[in-house]
Scaffold this motif. Sequence first.
Motif, short mmCIF file in Angstrom:
data_model
loop_
_atom_site.label_atom_id
_atom_site.label_comp_id
_atom_site.label_asym_id
_atom_site.label_seq_id
_atom_site.Cartn_x
_atom_site.Cartn_y
_atom_site.Cartn_z
N MET A 1 38.77 57.83 32.62
CA MET A 1 38.57 56.74 33.71
C MET A 1 39.39 56.83 34.69
N GLU A 2 39.08 55.75 36.09
CA GLU A 2 39.77 55.89 36.99
C GLU A 2 40.87 54.10 36.77
N PRO A 3 41.53 54.20 37.96
CA PRO A 3 42.98 53.60 37.82
C PRO A 3 42.50 52.42 37.54
N GLU A 4 43.08 51.43 37.59
CA GLU A 4 43.04 50.00 38.40
C GLU A 4 42.46 50.11 39.49
N ASP A 5 41.86 49.31 40.25
CA ASP A 5 42.21 48.96 41.78
C ASP A 5 43.29 49.04 42.36
N THR A 6 43.40 49.77 43.44
CA THR A 6 45.10 50.23 43.95
C THR A 6 44.34 49.60 45.62
N THR A 7 43.90 49.19 46.24
CA THR A 7 43.88 49.35 47.20
C THR A 7 45.18 48.49 47.98
N GLN A 8 45.63 47.41 47.78
CA GLN A 8 46.55 46.65 47.85
C GLN A 8 47.70 47.42 47.67
N LEU A 31 30.67 57.75 14.82
CA LEU A 31 29.16 57.92 14.82
C LEU A 31 29.03 56.15 15.43
N GLU A 32 29.96 55.73 15.18
CA GLU A 32 30.30 53.72 15.50
C GLU A 32 30.03 53.96 16.91
N ALA A 33 30.68 54.84 17.64
CA ALA A 33 30.94 54.80 19.29
C ALA A 33 29.93 55.43 19.32
N GLN A 34 29.16 55.77 19.00
CA GLN A 34 27.83 57.08 20.04
C GLN A 34 27.12 55.18 20.00
N LYS A 35 26.44 55.19 18.76
CA LYS A 35 25.77 53.18 18.61
C LYS A 35 26.47 53.25 19.90
N TYR A 53 32.10 49.50 34.11
CA TYR A 53 31.63 50.67 33.21
C TYR A 53 33.03 51.58 33.08
N GLN A 54 34.46 51.21 34.17
CA GLN A 54 35.48 51.17 33.54
C GLN A 54 35.42 50.10 32.48
N HIS A 55 34.76 49.14 32.50
CA HIS A 55 35.45 48.05 31.71
C HIS A 55 34.89 48.89 30.32
N LEU A 56 33.53 48.77 30.19
CA LEU A 56 32.80 49.24 28.89
C LEU A 56 34.21 50.72 28.39
N LEU A 57 34.08 51.85 29.40
CA LEU A 57 35.45 52.89 28.85
C LEU A 57 36.53 51.91 28.18
N ARG A 58 36.99 51.30 28.47
CA ARG A 58 37.95 50.68 28.32
C ARG A 58 38.15 49.97 26.62
N GLU A 59 36.95 49.38 26.29
CA GLU A 59 36.44 48.31 25.74
C GLU A 59 36.26 49.42 24.09
N ILE A 60 35.97 51.02 24.68
CA ILE A 60 36.03 51.97 23.91
C ILE A 60 37.25 52.80 23.35
N TYR A 66 42.36 57.47 20.49
CA TYR A 66 42.32 58.65 21.42
C TYR A 66 43.11 58.71 21.58
N ARG A 67 43.48 60.02 22.62
CA ARG A 67 44.86 60.81 23.22
C ARG A 67 44.03 61.00 24.38
N LEU A 68 45.13 61.14 25.05
CA LEU A 68 45.25 61.26 26.32
C LEU A 68 45.35 62.66 26.41
N ASP A 69 44.04 63.41 27.05
CA ASP A 69 43.89 65.09 26.89
C ASP A 69 44.64 65.66 28.54
#
Length: 89
Positions: A1-8, A31-35, A53-60, A66-69
């Motif tokens: 996952m990328e961090p949110e916009d940090t340009t400011q 299996l649900e997540a895979q679908k 794409y990052q928004h899609l990942l956050r929804e999952i 999940y745990r932070l690796d």
Amino acid sequence: MEPEDTTQRTANLQQTNTSGYKFKGSIQEFLEAQKIVDSWGVEGKIYKPTREYQHLLREILIRYKYRLDTNFAKMDRIVHPGMFPHNVR
């Protein structure tokens, strides 16, 4: 996952680090997540740092367990041409 916009932020606080997560749900949840990911199409399995794409990942991440690796961030420190030929220093 990328961090949110940090340009400011000031230059020393702008982030480019990413985080990796390990799925911890049940096999049925996997299996649900895979679908869901399959519904994103062929390109959906190719990682992108885009906001969409990052928004899609956050929804999952919100929907399933999940745990932070913590080892994920260390991967770029490994210098072994057999494992990461693009990362040879």
